[in-house]
Design an enzyme around this catalytic site. Structure first.
Site, PDB file in Angstrom:
ATOM      1  N   SER A  98      11.267  10.277   8.112  1.00  0.00           N
ATOM      2  CA  SER A  98      10.152  11.151   7.917  1.00  0.00           C
ATOM      3  C   SER A  98      10.443  12.402   8.432  1.00  0.00           C
ATOM      4  O   SER A  98      11.677  12.433   9.331  1.00  0.00           O
ATOM      5  CB  SER A  98       9.082  10.692   8.853  1.00  0.00           C
ATOM      6  OG  SER A  98       7.986  11.582   9.220  1.00  0.00           O
TER       7      SER A  98
ATOM      8  N   ASP B 232       7.139 -10.433   8.019  1.00  0.00           N
ATOM      9  CA  ASP B 232       7.055  -9.346   9.266  1.00  0.00           C
ATOM     10  C   ASP B 232       8.385  -8.940   9.442  1.00  0.00           C
ATOM     11  O   ASP B 232       9.476  -9.703  10.046  1.00  0.00           O
ATOM     12  CB  ASP B 232       6.389 -10.044  10.502  1.00  0.00           C
ATOM     13  CG  ASP B 232       6.229  -9.070  11.548  1.00  0.00           C
ATOM     14  OD1 ASP B 232       6.968  -7.994  11.554  1.00  0.00           O
ATOM     15  OD2 ASP B 232       5.776  -9.376  12.519  1.00  0.00           O
TER      16      ASP B 232
ATOM     17  N   ALA C 100      11.963   6.746  16.437  1.00  0.00           N
ATOM     18  CA  ALA C 100      12.336   5.656  15.313  1.00  0.00           C
ATOM     19  C   ALA C 100      12.929   6.340  14.154  1.00  0.00           C
ATOM     20  O   ALA C 100      14.030   5.819  13.595  1.00  0.00           O
ATOM     21  CB  ALA C 100      11.031   4.828  14.993  1.00  0.00           C
TER      22      ALA C 100
ATOM     23  N   TYR D  94       7.051   7.492  17.214  1.00  0.00           N
ATOM     24  CA  TYR D  94       7.472   7.290  15.687  1.00  0.00           C
ATOM     25  C   TYR D  94       8.660   8.319  15.474  1.00  0.00           C
ATOM     26  O   TYR D  94       9.294   7.789  14.761  1.00  0.00           O
ATOM     27  CB  TYR D  94       6.227   8.023  15.113  1.00  0.00           C
ATOM     28  CG  TYR D  94       6.132   7.991  13.548  1.00  0.00           C
ATOM     29  CD1 TYR D  94       5.923   6.884  12.681  1.00  0.00           C
ATOM     30  CD2 TYR D  94       6.510   9.169  12.787  1.00  0.00           C
ATOM     31  CE1 TYR D  94       6.107   6.872  11.405  1.00  0.00           C
ATOM     32  CE2 TYR D  94       6.438   9.275  11.492  1.00  0.00           C
ATOM     33  CZ  TYR D  94       6.156   8.160  10.918  1.00  0.00           C
ATOM     34  OH  TYR D  94       6.150   8.253   9.389  1.00  0.00           O
TER      35      TYR D  94
ATOM     36  N   ARG E 192       0.978  -1.223   0.070  1.00  0.00           N
ATOM     37  CA  ARG E 192       0.033  -0.055  -0.095  1.00  0.00           C
ATOM     38  C   ARG E 192       0.894   1.141  -0.001  1.00  0.00           C
ATOM     39  O   ARG E 192       2.069   1.280   0.423  1.00  0.00           O
ATOM     40  CB  ARG E 192      -0.908   0.136   1.300  1.00  0.00           C
ATOM     41  CG  ARG E 192      -1.873  -1.157   1.289  1.00  0.00           C
ATOM     42  CD  ARG E 192      -2.746  -0.923   2.548  1.00  0.00           C
ATOM     43  NE  ARG E 192      -2.273  -1.291   4.022  1.00  0.00           N
ATOM     44  CZ  ARG E 192      -1.899  -0.547   4.912  1.00  0.00           C
ATOM     45  NH1 ARG E 192      -2.430   0.711   4.774  1.00  0.00           N
ATOM     46  NH2 ARG E 192      -1.390  -0.995   5.878  1.00  0.00           N
TER      47      ARG E 192
HETATM   48  N1  LIG Z   1       2.019   8.913   4.691  1.00  0.00           N
HETATM   49  C1  LIG Z   1       3.082   9.690   5.186  1.00  0.00           C
HETATM   50  O1  LIG Z   1       2.746  11.064   5.398  1.00  0.00           O
HETATM   51  C2  LIG Z   1       4.563   9.585   5.528  1.00  0.00           C
HETATM   52  C3  LIG Z   1       5.187  10.777   6.037  1.00  0.00           C
HETATM   53  C4  LIG Z   1       6.550  10.360   6.419  1.00  0.00           C
HETATM   54  C5  LIG Z   1       6.923   8.944   6.199  1.00  0.00           C
HETATM   55  N2  LIG Z   1       6.336   7.959   5.964  1.00  0.00           N
HETATM   56  C6  LIG Z   1       6.636   6.662   6.187  1.00  0.00           C
HETATM   57  O2  LIG Z   1       6.617   6.065   4.832  1.00  0.00           O
HETATM   58  C7  LIG Z   1       6.450   4.558   5.052  1.00  0.00           C
HETATM   59  C8  LIG Z   1       5.023   4.305   4.274  1.00  0.00           C
HETATM   60  O3  LIG Z   1       4.184   4.862   5.075  1.00  0.00           O
HETATM   61  P1  LIG Z   1       2.961   4.747   4.291  1.00  0.00           P
HETATM   62  O4  LIG Z   1       2.109   6.123   4.420  1.00  0.00           O
HETATM   63  O5  LIG Z   1       2.767   4.139   2.675  1.00  0.00           O
HETATM   64  O6  LIG Z   1       1.903   3.719   5.247  1.00  0.00           O
HETATM   65  P2  LIG Z   1       0.804   2.732   4.925  1.00  0.00           P
HETATM   66  O7  LIG Z   1       0.041   3.144   3.656  1.00  0.00           O
HETATM   67  O8  LIG Z   1       0.265   2.621   6.253  1.00  0.00           O
HETATM   68  O9  LIG Z   1       1.535   1.274   4.403  1.00  0.00           O
HETATM   69  C9  LIG Z   1       2.443   0.682   5.266  1.00  0.00           C
HETATM   70  C10 LIG Z   1       3.027  -0.392   4.652  1.00  0.00           C
HETATM   71  O10 LIG Z   1       3.790  -1.379   5.488  1.00  0.00           O
HETATM   72  C11 LIG Z   1       3.519  -2.794   5.703  1.00  0.00           C
HETATM   73  N3  LIG Z   1       3.980  -3.076   7.106  1.00  0.00           N
HETATM   74  C12 LIG Z   1       3.417  -2.659   8.297  1.00  0.00           C
HETATM   75  N4  LIG Z   1       4.216  -3.293   9.210  1.00  0.00           N
HETATM   76  C13 LIG Z   1       4.901  -4.314   8.443  1.00  0.00           C
HETATM   77  C14 LIG Z   1       5.636  -5.244   9.167  1.00  0.00           C
HETATM   78  N5  LIG Z   1       5.695  -5.395  10.623  1.00  0.00           N
HETATM   79  N6  LIG Z   1       6.473  -5.961   8.054  1.00  0.00           N
HETATM   80  C15 LIG Z   1       6.047  -5.890   6.777  1.00  0.00           C
HETATM   81  N7  LIG Z   1       5.159  -4.909   6.352  1.00  0.00           N
HETATM   82  C16 LIG Z   1       4.550  -4.157   7.212  1.00  0.00           C
HETATM   83  C17 LIG Z   1       2.080  -2.498   5.530  1.00  0.00           C
HETATM   84  O11 LIG Z   1       1.549  -3.902   5.177  1.00  0.00           O
HETATM   85  P3  LIG Z   1      -0.153  -4.251   5.243  1.00  0.00           P
HETATM   86  O12 LIG Z   1      -0.760  -3.513   4.134  1.00  0.00           O
HETATM   87  O13 LIG Z   1      -0.041  -5.777   4.990  1.00  0.00           O
HETATM   88  O14 LIG Z   1      -0.663  -3.722   6.412  1.00  0.00           O
HETATM   89  C18 LIG Z   1       1.879  -1.532   4.390  1.00  0.00           C
HETATM   90  O15 LIG Z   1       2.285  -2.229   3.087  1.00  0.00           O
HETATM   91  C19 LIG Z   1       6.523   4.555   6.535  1.00  0.00           C
HETATM   92  O16 LIG Z   1       7.952   4.138   7.038  1.00  0.00           O
HETATM   93  C20 LIG Z   1       6.274   5.772   7.156  1.00  0.00           C
HETATM   94  O17 LIG Z   1       6.542   5.893   8.357  1.00  0.00           O
HETATM   95  C21 LIG Z   1       4.996   8.006   5.595  1.00  0.00           C
END
Ligand SMILES: NC(=O)c1ccc[n+]([C@@H]2O[C@H](COP(=O)([O-])OP(=O)(O)OC[C@H]3O[C@@H](n4cnc5c(N)ncnc54)[C@H](OP(=O)(O)O)[C@@H]3O)[C@@H](O)[C@H]2O)c1
Length: 244
Positions: free
Chosen positions: A141, A62, A157, A154, A14
């Protein structure tokens, strides 16, 4: 171009991870991506890659568990012969004021967003050192750079990822391995869907909008390729100016 490159992306089912998988496939890489629960989304993404004439194989794994992380890397090398690019992306949030934060909220976020990155990096580093090439890109982030209220777990980390990135970059540069991070601001994914006071937060973003996952993916693909060959140990903000 990433033709003939082999990449592993964690959390590819995702959001930002999905956009990274598709961007790497479009650039010519073969990709293995992990996820935790979203079986259907993962299968769909593999099909989308196939429609482009590319390869994106899904593995339910995981990243918090070292044995599982190692198995993803070992199986990728067995299947494709090598691993060139690791994108550590899997992440979660459990936002709360510190006074309300349970030790389990702290633990889960640190284990996924920091220990998971260590696990995957450790699992692939010896192989990359032996082949004398490799590229690791960590998704941090802006929270880890400037701090965010209700995100002490968060932000800790994500700041840890900055330290991991810079230290490992210095440690393995002589093996022709580069390690960089990107620090996104507010990006339009499931993670930010229920963000409280979104309009107020957007007033803090000079560009005045959320970022798109694809805008992060383009930078990751650049860092993964030879065009960025002299860049290592850097943390590139992709935040519409939020942290200026
Ligand atoms: N969105 C933002 O505004 C933002 C900003 C700064 C940084 N980030 C960083 O960008 C990255 C992606 O964020 P996102 O917004 O795309 O998040 P997201 O849409 O919630 O997607 C998270 C993804 O991580 C997977 N995941 C979670 N726990 C896991 C584990 N233990 N082992 C393997 N896979 C795992 C989920 O798998 P499932 O689908 O199976 O649950 C999903 O594919 C993260 O590191 C987040 O902290 C995001």
């Amino acid at each position: 171009m990433l033709k003939d490159k082999i990449a592993v992306v964690t959390g590819g089912s995702r959001g930002i991870g999905k956009a990274i998988v598709m961007e790497l496939v479009r650039a010519g890489a073969s990709v293995v991506f992990t996820y935790l629960k979203s079986d259907e989304a993962a299968l769909k993404l593999s099909d989308e890659a196939k429609e482009l004439g590319g390869k994106a194989e899904a593995v339910k794994s995981d990243s918090r568990q070292y044995a599982q992380a190692k198995s993803v890397v070992d199986e990728t090398i067995k299947r494709f012969g090598r691993l060139d690019i690791l994108v550590n992306n899997a992440g979660i949030i459990k936002d709360k004021a510190l006074m309300l934060m349970e030790p389990s909220d702290w633990q889960e976020v640190i284990e996924t967003n920091l220990t998971g990155y260590f696990n995957m990096s450790k699992a692939c580093i010896v192989g990359m050192m032996k082949q004398k090439s490799g590229n690791i890109i960590n998704i941090s982030s802006v929270a880890g750079v400037v701090g965010t209220p209700r995100q002490t777990n968060y932000a800790s980390a994500k700041a840890g990822i900055v330290g991991l990135t810079k230290s490992l970059a210095k440690e393995v540069a002589s093996f022709n391995i580069r390690v960089n991070a990107v620090a996104p601001g507010y990006i339009e994914t499931d993670m930010t869907r229920d963000l409280k006071k979104k309009d107020e937060l957007l007033k803090l973003v000079p560009c005045g909008r959320l970022g798109k996952p694809e805008e992060v993916a383009k930078v990751v693909a650049f860092l993964a390729g030879d065009e960025s060959g002299y860049i290592t140990g850097q943390v590139i903000k992709i935040d519409g100016g939020l942290a200026i």
